[in-house]
Design an enzyme around this catalytic site. Structure first.
Site, PDB file in Angstrom:
ATOM      1  N   ASP A 141     105.436   8.268  60.044  1.00 23.87           N
ATOM      2  CA  ASP A 141     104.621   8.681  61.184  1.00 23.87           C
ATOM      3  C   ASP A 141     105.010  10.082  61.639  1.00 23.87           C
ATOM      4  O   ASP A 141     104.942  10.412  62.822  1.00 23.87           O
ATOM      5  CB  ASP A 141     104.810   7.674  62.337  1.00 23.87           C
ATOM      6  CG  ASP A 141     103.759   7.844  63.416  1.00 23.87           C
ATOM      7  OD1 ASP A 141     104.020   7.401  64.567  1.00 23.87           O
ATOM      8  OD2 ASP A 141     102.695   8.430  63.139  1.00 23.87           O
ATOM      9  N   LYS A 144     102.192  15.014  58.576  1.00 19.26           N
ATOM     10  CA  LYS A 144     101.330  14.333  57.602  1.00 19.26           C
ATOM     11  C   LYS A 144     101.483  14.932  56.195  1.00 19.26           C
ATOM     12  O   LYS A 144     101.315  14.249  55.206  1.00 19.26           O
ATOM     13  CB  LYS A 144      99.874  14.355  58.066  1.00 19.26           C
ATOM     14  CG  LYS A 144      99.702  13.818  59.501  1.00 19.26           C
ATOM     15  CD  LYS A 144     100.490  12.534  59.768  1.00 19.26           C
ATOM     16  CE  LYS A 144     100.676  12.240  61.253  1.00 19.26           C
ATOM     17  NZ  LYS A 144     101.725  11.224  61.517  1.00 19.26           N
ATOM     18  N   ASP A 169     101.224   5.627  58.942  1.00 17.90           N
ATOM     19  CA  ASP A 169     100.243   5.800  60.015  1.00 17.90           C
ATOM     20  C   ASP A 169      99.349   7.006  59.705  1.00 17.90           C
ATOM     21  O   ASP A 169      99.716   7.893  58.931  1.00 17.90           O
ATOM     22  CB  ASP A 169     100.973   6.035  61.350  1.00 17.90           C
ATOM     23  CG  ASP A 169     100.017   5.997  62.540  1.00 17.90           C
ATOM     24  OD1 ASP A 169     100.316   6.632  63.566  1.00 17.90           O
ATOM     25  OD2 ASP A 169      98.955   5.335  62.436  1.00 17.90           O
ATOM     26  N   ASN A 170      98.165   7.041  60.289  1.00 18.90           N
ATOM     27  CA  ASN A 170      97.289   8.221  60.285  1.00 18.90           C
ATOM     28  C   ASN A 170      96.756   8.638  58.926  1.00 18.90           C
ATOM     29  O   ASN A 170      96.527   9.840  58.690  1.00 18.90           O
ATOM     30  CB  ASN A 170      98.021   9.424  60.903  1.00 18.90           C
ATOM     31  CG  ASN A 170      98.648   9.121  62.220  1.00 18.90           C
ATOM     32  OD1 ASN A 170      99.882   9.182  62.371  1.00 18.90           O
ATOM     33  ND2 ASN A 170      97.820   8.770  63.196  1.00 18.90           N
ATOM     34  N   GLU A 199      94.863   5.857  67.830  1.00 13.84           N
ATOM     35  CA  GLU A 199      95.404   5.272  69.064  1.00 13.84           C
ATOM     36  C   GLU A 199      94.565   5.657  70.292  1.00 13.84           C
ATOM     37  O   GLU A 199      94.201   6.808  70.486  1.00 13.84           O
ATOM     38  CB  GLU A 199      96.865   5.700  69.282  1.00 13.84           C
ATOM     39  CG  GLU A 199      97.171   7.168  69.104  1.00 13.84           C
ATOM     40  CD  GLU A 199      97.622   7.506  67.709  1.00 13.84           C
ATOM     41  OE1 GLU A 199      97.231   6.815  66.778  1.00 13.84           O
ATOM     42  OE2 GLU A 199      98.370   8.478  67.553  1.00 13.84           O
TER      43      GLU A 199
END
Ligand SMILES: O=C(NCCCCc1cc2ccncc2s1)c1cc(-c2ccc(F)cc2)cc(O)c1O
Ligand SMILES: [Mg+2]
Length: 214
Positions: A141, A144, A169-170, A199
């Site tokens: 997380d 990226k 995540d993401n 989120e």
């Protein structure tokens, strides 16, 4: 002087959560982010997916890359088995200072080891510094564009074992295209996408869960 968003998030935790009650800390942060100010925690919707993966893996050793204010570290730590531990890396020392206080408010200092520094520098040192053999679960997380190089680095440093789980995540927003391409096409991983939302928004995002096959 003007406060920062992490400072205001911590104040909301100290005002609305009960000391020593991790779930009340998670709830206080989610309410702050929904009602007052958006912040880049994994959040309540993706957090439920995170909870189910943690419960399924029941990990003794967790690595989290990207602590931010400590929301996901707290969320993971309160589901760990008795001797389970999480090492969480944060690059930004100001955010790390806030995260330490959020973790302390939740009463989880014994289960969460927060380290300040860059993943690329720390991953090669984790075995010797923390006496970790391999991780049962890694939660990605952080930056990226570091998901892919750091995954390759973890492989090279022998931090993954057959069955280790990577949860990222993401993968849609902000997006990690090179990581997704690699992990979904590599014969060394079995991947699964959990569709969700960024989120506290209606924007699509999701978590990619990958099993390292050795
Ligand atoms: O950047 C994000 N997260 C990483 C922060 C970088 C922190 C780091 C930790 C660390 C530790 C070790 N080495 C190096 C690093 S770098 C992030 C951003 C968004 C987002 C989504 C839509 C937006 F419009 C605006 C932001 C949502 C998210 O859930 C995120 O996680
Ligand atoms: Mg994130």
């Amino acid at each position: 002087t003007q406060s920062t968003r992490p400072q205001r998030l911590l104040a909301a935790v100290q005002k609305n959560a009960t000391r020593g009650d991790p779930r009340s800390v998670v709830l206080a942060i989610d309410q702050f982010c929904r009602q007052k100010e958006w912040a880049m925690n994994v959040g309540d919707e993706k957090g439920c997916i995170l909870d189910s993966v943690v419960s399924e893996v029941n990990p003794g050793a967790v690595l989290e890359l990207g602590t931010y204010c400590g929301y996901s570290a707290v969320r993971i730590a309160c589901l760990l088995p008795p001797h389970g531990k999480i090492i969480t890396l944060e690059f930004n020392p100001d955010n790390a200072a806030i995260a330490r206080q959020v973790i302390a408010w939740a009463g989880l200092e014994e289960k969460i080891q927060l380290v300040v520094g860059a993943s690329g520098d720390w991953i090669p040192k984790i075995k010797e510094q923390f006496g970790v053999k391999t991780f049962d679960l890694v939660f990605l997380d952080h930056w990226k564009d570091r998901y892919l190089p750091d995954t390759k680095l973890m492989e090279e440093c022998g931090l993954l074992r057959e069955g280790s789980i990577l949860l990222a995540d993401n993968v849609i927003c902000p997006g990690t295209p090179d990581y997704l391409e690699y992990i979904r096409n590599s014969p060394r991983y079995k991947s699964q996408y959990f569709k969700s939302h960024l989120e506290y928004t209606k924007v699509e995002d999701g978590l990619e869960k990958s099993v390292f096959l050795g």
